[in-house]
Design an enzyme around this catalytic site. Structure first.
Site, PDB file in Angstrom:
ATOM      1  N   HIS A  54       0.053 -11.047  -2.533  1.00 33.78           N
ATOM      2  CA  HIS A  54       1.098 -11.300  -3.486  1.00 33.78           C
ATOM      3  C   HIS A  54       2.252 -11.896  -2.728  1.00 33.78           C
ATOM      4  O   HIS A  54       2.319 -11.612  -1.411  1.00 33.78           O
ATOM      5  CB  HIS A  54       1.383 -10.467  -4.549  1.00 33.78           C
ATOM      6  CG  HIS A  54       2.091  -8.967  -3.920  1.00 33.78           C
ATOM      7  ND1 HIS A  54       1.378  -8.284  -3.188  1.00 33.78           N
ATOM      8  CD2 HIS A  54       3.241  -8.608  -4.398  1.00 33.78           C
ATOM      9  CE1 HIS A  54       2.529  -7.085  -2.972  1.00 33.78           C
ATOM     10  NE2 HIS A  54       3.388  -7.451  -3.683  1.00 33.78           N
ATOM     11  N   HIS A  56       5.175 -11.242  -2.379  1.00 34.61           N
ATOM     12  CA  HIS A  56       6.610 -10.326  -2.029  1.00 34.61           C
ATOM     13  C   HIS A  56       6.723 -10.498  -0.458  1.00 34.61           C
ATOM     14  O   HIS A  56       5.763 -10.401   0.316  1.00 34.61           O
ATOM     15  CB  HIS A  56       6.678  -8.914  -2.486  1.00 34.61           C
ATOM     16  CG  HIS A  56       6.871  -9.053  -3.850  1.00 34.61           C
ATOM     17  ND1 HIS A  56       6.680  -7.821  -4.762  1.00 34.61           N
ATOM     18  CD2 HIS A  56       7.502  -9.918  -4.913  1.00 34.61           C
ATOM     19  CE1 HIS A  56       6.928  -8.071  -6.095  1.00 34.61           C
ATOM     20  NE2 HIS A  56       7.404  -9.164  -5.890  1.00 34.61           N
ATOM     21  N   ASP A  58       7.805  -8.336   1.731  1.00 35.09           N
ATOM     22  CA  ASP A  58       7.321  -7.346   2.647  1.00 35.09           C
ATOM     23  C   ASP A  58       5.796  -7.443   2.871  1.00 35.09           C
ATOM     24  O   ASP A  58       4.908  -6.671   3.381  1.00 35.09           O
ATOM     25  CB  ASP A  58       7.677  -5.974   2.104  1.00 35.09           C
ATOM     26  CG  ASP A  58       6.707  -5.647   0.595  1.00 35.09           C
ATOM     27  OD1 ASP A  58       7.258  -6.613  -0.136  1.00 35.09           O
ATOM     28  OD2 ASP A  58       6.701  -4.694   0.232  1.00 35.09           O
ATOM     29  N   HIS A  59       5.038  -8.623   2.173  1.00 36.46           N
ATOM     30  CA  HIS A  59       3.576  -8.912   2.298  1.00 36.46           C
ATOM     31  C   HIS A  59       3.171 -10.117   2.970  1.00 36.46           C
ATOM     32  O   HIS A  59       2.002 -10.446   3.482  1.00 36.46           O
ATOM     33  CB  HIS A  59       2.861  -8.619   0.950  1.00 36.46           C
ATOM     34  CG  HIS A  59       2.659  -7.287   0.311  1.00 36.46           C
ATOM     35  ND1 HIS A  59       1.968  -6.308   0.383  1.00 36.46           N
ATOM     36  CD2 HIS A  59       4.193  -6.754  -0.217  1.00 36.46           C
ATOM     37  CE1 HIS A  59       2.611  -5.358  -0.291  1.00 36.46           C
ATOM     38  NE2 HIS A  59       3.505  -5.513  -0.419  1.00 36.46           N
ATOM     39  N   HIS A 112       1.964  -6.323 -11.549  1.00 33.63           N
ATOM     40  CA  HIS A 112       3.104  -6.256 -10.518  1.00 33.63           C
ATOM     41  C   HIS A 112       3.913  -7.515 -10.123  1.00 33.63           C
ATOM     42  O   HIS A 112       4.964  -7.818 -10.259  1.00 33.63           O
ATOM     43  CB  HIS A 112       2.533  -5.758  -9.137  1.00 33.63           C
ATOM     44  CG  HIS A 112       3.461  -5.350  -7.990  1.00 33.63           C
ATOM     45  ND1 HIS A 112       4.504  -4.623  -7.956  1.00 33.63           N
ATOM     46  CD2 HIS A 112       3.662  -6.141  -6.812  1.00 33.63           C
ATOM     47  CE1 HIS A 112       5.139  -4.693  -7.128  1.00 33.63           C
ATOM     48  NE2 HIS A 112       4.884  -5.446  -6.233  1.00 33.63           N
ATOM     49  N   ASP A 131      -0.130  -4.028  -3.911  1.00 28.12           N
ATOM     50  CA  ASP A 131       0.956  -3.212  -4.722  1.00 28.12           C
ATOM     51  C   ASP A 131       0.248  -3.072  -6.218  1.00 28.12           C
ATOM     52  O   ASP A 131       1.027  -2.986  -7.043  1.00 28.12           O
ATOM     53  CB  ASP A 131       2.440  -3.792  -4.678  1.00 28.12           C
ATOM     54  CG  ASP A 131       2.876  -3.785  -3.352  1.00 28.12           C
ATOM     55  OD1 ASP A 131       2.434  -2.987  -2.303  1.00 28.12           O
ATOM     56  OD2 ASP A 131       4.005  -4.232  -3.308  1.00 28.12           O
ATOM     57  N   HIS A 169       1.312   0.299   0.433  1.00 27.51           N
ATOM     58  CA  HIS A 169       2.387   1.169   0.928  1.00 27.51           C
ATOM     59  C   HIS A 169       2.138   2.589   1.126  1.00 27.51           C
ATOM     60  O   HIS A 169       1.369   3.087   0.486  1.00 27.51           O
ATOM     61  CB  HIS A 169       3.437   1.207  -0.086  1.00 27.51           C
ATOM     62  CG  HIS A 169       4.294  -0.149  -0.314  1.00 27.51           C
ATOM     63  ND1 HIS A 169       5.303  -0.412   0.505  1.00 27.51           N
ATOM     64  CD2 HIS A 169       3.977  -1.212  -0.857  1.00 27.51           C
ATOM     65  CE1 HIS A 169       5.891  -1.526   0.210  1.00 27.51           C
ATOM     66  NE2 HIS A 169       4.963  -2.285  -0.428  1.00 27.51           N
TER      67      HIS A 169
HETATM   68 FE    FE Z   1       5.139  -4.249  -1.570  1.00 24.16          FE
HETATM   69 ZN    ZN Z   2       5.377  -6.012  -4.142  1.00 27.76          ZN
END
Ligand code: FE
Ligand code: ZN
Length: 239
Positions: A54, A56, A58-59, A112, A131, A169
């Site tokens: 996805h 975001h 952090d990915h 999400h 996530d 995570h």
């Molecule tokens: Fe994340």
């Molecule tokens: Zn996420």
């Protein structure tokens, strides 16, 4: 196929899948480039693809550097065209994608985010859940409804129980406290928590889990209906 777990940022997991014959590789959710670069250069592997669950940051934070350095192609969900830069291959729900040793099925799991997908490497019985599904937890609902997330998790529950779950995570310890509080008499959960603590004490990641363990222990997968699931999700958001 080898899966190398790479710790990124605070508590993100990124994964490098390596075909040990050719040393061709894919990376799933590179939250940052540096630790991935280091591994690639040290082990002389060929990074061919970047797979994003996805949009975001952090990915996908490592996408650009890895793409420009190795010419790796970015694969992501078609509807995330506007929010994941420089996608090379647009993926669709239920699509089977194959190149050489890499073969996976796309499972669209909105909730999400609206464009979240999981990568199911069905030959190896491995899935990357980003996530959406964590060990003993599930993702926060940012862009979907409770119903979306509930249905998305129901799709994952249908996979074969021995499937290995690689999630986005390291939230497992905190998740385990929540599960334990609201599912007090679950003996499987107690065994799982003991194993988790053993791993963490040794400085090891809690990844991978298996679908069987999650079906037995993850309170969000154990929720019998949408109402029960929604209540749990609300409780967890304020936990
Ligand atoms: Fe994340
Ligand atoms: Zn996420």
């Amino acid at each position: 196929m080898k899966v190398k777990i790479i710790n990124c940022l605070e508590d993100n997991f990124s994964y490098i899948l390596i075909d040990e014959k050719s040393l061709d590789a894919c990376v799933v959710d590179p939250g940052e480039a540096q630790p991935i670069l280091k591994y690639i250069e040290k082990n002389k592997i060929n990074l061919k693809y970047i797979l994003n669950t996805h949009h975001h940051h952090d990915h996908i934070g490592g996408n650009n550097i890895l793409k420009s350095k190795f010419g790796a192609k970015i694969l992501a969900f078609k509807d995330d065209k506007e929010r994941i830069p420089k996608i090379d291959f647009f993926l669709d729900d239920k699509q089977i994608w194959k190149d050489g040793p890499f073969e996976f099925k796309v499972i669209h799991v909105p909730g999400h985010t609206s464009g979240h997908i999981c990568f199911s490497f069905f030959n190896e019985k491995i899935i990357f859940t980003g996530d959406t599904l964590f060990s003993l937890g599930c993702g926060r609902i940012f862009e979907g409804s409770y119903n979306d997330m509930f249905n998305s998790l129901s799709k994952l529950k249908k996979l074969s129980p021995e499937t290995k779950i690689y999630f986005g995570h390291e939230y497992t310890l905190n998740n385990s406290i929540f599960c334990d509080k609201f599912d007090k008499n679950n003996s499987e959960l107690k065994i799982k928590i003991a194993n988790i603590k053993k791993k963490l004490d040794k400085g090891m990641p809690t990844v991978p889990s298996t679908l069987k363990e999650e079906l037995d222990c993850n309170i969000f997968l154990r929720a019998k209906n949408l109402k029960e699931f929604s209540k749990l999700r609300d409780l967890k958001d304020n936990f």
